[in-house]
Design an enzyme around this catalytic site. Structure first.
Site, PDB file in Angstrom:
ATOM      1  N   SER A 155       0.859  -1.191   0.000  1.00 20.11           N
ATOM      2  CA  SER A 155       0.000   0.000   0.000  1.00 20.11           C
ATOM      3  C   SER A 155       0.890   1.234   0.000  1.00 20.11           C
ATOM      4  CB  SER A 155      -0.859   0.001   1.277  1.00 20.11           C
ATOM      5  OG  SER A 155      -1.533   1.214   1.439  1.00 20.11           O
ATOM      6  N   TYR A 168      -1.808  -1.402  10.470  1.00 18.82           N
ATOM      7  CA  TYR A 168      -1.889  -1.557   9.013  1.00 18.82           C
ATOM      8  C   TYR A 168      -0.598  -1.063   8.343  1.00 18.82           C
ATOM      9  CZ  TYR A 168      -3.782  -1.277   4.245  1.00 18.82           C
ATOM     10  OH  TYR A 168      -3.999  -1.432   2.898  1.00 18.82           O
TER      11      TYR A 168
HETATM   12  P1  NAP Z   1     -11.352  -5.990   0.344  1.00 15.31           P
HETATM   13  O1  NAP Z   1     -12.305  -5.517  -0.667  1.00 15.31           O
HETATM   14  O2  NAP Z   1     -11.657  -5.806   1.791  1.00 15.31           O
HETATM   15  O3  NAP Z   1     -10.998  -7.524   0.073  1.00 15.31           O
HETATM   16  C1  NAP Z   1     -10.099  -8.179   0.931  1.00 15.31           C
HETATM   17  C2  NAP Z   1      -9.910  -9.612   0.448  1.00 15.31           C
HETATM   18  O4  NAP Z   1      -9.075 -10.302   1.415  1.00 15.31           O
HETATM   19  C3  NAP Z   1     -11.225 -10.349   0.374  1.00 15.31           C
HETATM   20  O5  NAP Z   1     -11.207 -11.242  -0.716  1.00 15.31           O
HETATM   21  C4  NAP Z   1     -11.243 -11.116   1.688  1.00 15.31           C
HETATM   22  O6  NAP Z   1     -12.039 -12.267   1.501  1.00 15.31           O
HETATM   23  C5  NAP Z   1      -9.762 -11.466   1.870  1.00 15.31           C
HETATM   24  N1  NAP Z   1      -9.425 -11.741   3.264  1.00 15.31           N
HETATM   25  C6  NAP Z   1      -9.464 -10.891   4.306  1.00 15.31           C
HETATM   26  N2  NAP Z   1      -9.142 -11.526   5.445  1.00 15.31           N
HETATM   27  C7  NAP Z   1      -8.898 -12.819   5.101  1.00 15.31           C
HETATM   28  C8  NAP Z   1      -8.551 -13.978   5.833  1.00 15.31           C
HETATM   29  N3  NAP Z   1      -8.386 -13.956   7.166  1.00 15.31           N
HETATM   30  N4  NAP Z   1      -8.384 -15.146   5.177  1.00 15.31           N
HETATM   31  C9  NAP Z   1      -8.560 -15.198   3.836  1.00 15.31           C
HETATM   32  N5  NAP Z   1      -8.899 -14.134   3.079  1.00 15.31           N
HETATM   33  C10 NAP Z   1      -9.069 -12.959   3.708  1.00 15.31           C
HETATM   34  O7  NAP Z   1      -9.931  -5.292   0.136  1.00 15.31           O
HETATM   35  P2  NAP Z   1      -9.207  -4.728  -1.178  1.00 15.31           P
HETATM   36  O8  NAP Z   1      -9.376  -3.264  -1.174  1.00 15.31           O
HETATM   37  O9  NAP Z   1      -9.558  -5.516  -2.364  1.00 15.31           O
HETATM   38  O10 NAP Z   1      -7.704  -4.999  -0.734  1.00 15.31           O
HETATM   39  C11 NAP Z   1      -6.876  -5.983  -1.319  1.00 15.31           C
HETATM   40  C12 NAP Z   1      -5.439  -5.674  -0.916  1.00 15.31           C
HETATM   41  O11 NAP Z   1      -5.096  -4.354  -1.375  1.00 15.31           O
HETATM   42  C13 NAP Z   1      -5.222  -5.654   0.600  1.00 15.31           C
HETATM   43  O12 NAP Z   1      -3.993  -6.243   0.913  1.00 15.31           O
HETATM   44  C14 NAP Z   1      -5.216  -4.175   0.932  1.00 15.31           C
HETATM   45  O13 NAP Z   1      -4.494  -3.898   2.100  1.00 15.31           O
HETATM   46  C15 NAP Z   1      -4.571  -3.601  -0.301  1.00 15.31           C
HETATM   47  N6  NAP Z   1      -4.862  -2.181  -0.519  1.00 15.31           N
HETATM   48  C16 NAP Z   1      -6.149  -1.742  -0.715  1.00 15.31           C
HETATM   49  C17 NAP Z   1      -6.374  -0.377  -0.897  1.00 15.31           C
HETATM   50  C18 NAP Z   1      -7.755   0.183  -1.136  1.00 15.31           C
HETATM   51  O14 NAP Z   1      -7.905   1.423  -1.148  1.00 15.31           O
HETATM   52  N7  NAP Z   1      -8.763  -0.618  -1.346  1.00 15.31           N
HETATM   53  C19 NAP Z   1      -5.298   0.522  -0.881  1.00 15.31           C
HETATM   54  C20 NAP Z   1      -4.022   0.033  -0.672  1.00 15.31           C
HETATM   55  C21 NAP Z   1      -3.811  -1.313  -0.502  1.00 15.31           C
HETATM   56  P3  NAP Z   1     -13.068 -12.885   2.556  1.00 15.31           P
HETATM   57  O15 NAP Z   1     -13.678 -11.760   3.323  1.00 15.31           O
HETATM   58  O16 NAP Z   1     -14.013 -13.672   1.718  1.00 15.31           O
HETATM   59  O17 NAP Z   1     -12.191 -13.765   3.405  1.00 15.31           O
END
Ligand code: NAP
Length: 274
Positions: A155, A168
């Site tokens: 991130s 985080y």
């Molecule tokens: P999201 O929409 O909340 O999705 C998170 C994913 O991780 C879901 O598929 C969730 O699936 C899975 N997950 C969470 N906890 C888990 C666990 N204990 N075991 C297995 N799977 C798990 O988040 P996103 O925005 O797509 O984020 C994806 C990545 O990008 C993350 O690493 C996040 O930190 C990073 N990121 C996101 C942003 C942003 O603005 N969105 C910015 C910077 C970085 P289930 O709930 O089905 O388990």
């Protein structure tokens, strides 16, 4: 430019929603056989069906909680039984929680050890421990095959910390450290290891953070304006879309990107320089 992943197998964690879902669709469209992991079985099932309908049947999925210590063994056993060797590992699953110094403990007698703090432990388990464990499990076979890609979704907060998100930020900084160290170790084996660092991406995670009354209160933001404030903090004045991140991951998997390793690549609409 054509990027082809035919004959390659890609494991994507956190594939049920958001960025991970877009990455799985992208890698499948590029020809990879995909293994999809997250907790939500129903969302994985429908994604696997979507991929299999489009690409004539190659996605497999398993519901796993990567916070649990036993998850890696369970995952490795399942993939072995499926005859799925991992060429591409995308460590995407992640969690965010607002966290801050509580004034409840101002008398200094209730000192909480971060190592025993539930939020800290959970964040480290999912965002940092799991990616490292999976790299250790799957890199040896990549070394034997002299080809591999490990992509860790970090991130912008892994390079420039934000307030009220210590666990985080620490986990995402740590993930860049894991990336650099593994990149050095694996460079001579035809394996690249990179971090992708998104800014605000339009997913559940971003929505939950922006809508969190606690996060708004701590940042002195009116909840009704928080989406606009987040959007306008980005020089491009927009949230990144998940498929944009997926496109970058697809490129990093290609042979065109074989010289890129140990990097933390931002995709943030200019947020990192604002
Ligand atoms: P999201 O929409 O909340 O999705 C998170 C994913 O991780 C879901 O598929 C969730 O699936 C899975 N997950 C969470 N906890 C888990 C666990 N204990 N075991 C297995 N799977 C798990 O988040 P996103 O925005 O797509 O984020 C994806 C990545 O990008 C993350 O690493 C996040 O930190 C990073 N990121 C996101 C942003 C942003 O603005 N969105 C910015 C910077 C970085 P289930 O709930 O089905 O388990």
């Amino acid at each position: 430019m054509t990027i082809e992943l035919h004959g390659k197998n890609a494991l994507v964690t956190g594939a049920s929603r958001g960025i991970g879902r877009a990455i799985a669709l992208e890698l499948a469209a590029l020809g990879a056989r995909t293994a999809l992991v997250a907790r939500s079985s129903s969302l994985l099932e429908s994604l696997a069906k979507e991929i299999n309908d489009k690409n004539s049947g190659d996605a497999i999925y398993k519901s796993l909680d990567i916070e649990k210590e036993s998850f890696a063994l369970e995952l490795a056993k399942w993939l072995k039984a499926e005859g799925f060797h991992v060429d591409v590992l995308v460590n995407n699953a992640g969690i965010y929680s607002t966290d801050y110094i509580s004034l409840e403990h101002a008398d200094g007698w209730e000192v909480s050890d971060p190592g025993n703090d539930d939020l800290w432990k959970r964040t480290m388990a999912v965002n940092l421990n799991a990616p490292y464990i999976l790299a250790k499990v799957f890199a040896p076979a990549m070394i034997e095959r002299k080809w591999g890609r490990i992509i860790n979704i970090s991130s912008i907060s892994g390079q420039k910390a934000e307030a009220y998100g210590t666990a985080y930020s620490a986990s995402k900084f740590g993930l860049i450290g894991v990336t650099q160290s593994l990149a050095l170790e694996l460079a001579r084996h035809g394996i690249t290891v990179n971090s992708v660092c998104p800014g605000w991406v339009e997913t559940d995670m971003a929505q939950e953070q922006i809508n969190d009354p606690e996060w708004c209160r701590l940042n002195d933001i009116n909840p009704e304006e928080s989406l606009d404030i987040a959007r306008l903090s980005v020089p491009q004045m927009r949230l990144i879309q998940p498929d944009e991140v997926a496109g970058l991951v697809g490129y990093l998997c290609s042979d065109r990107a074989k010289g890129i390793t140990g990097q933390a690549i931002n995709i943030c609409g200019g947020l990192s320089i604002s």
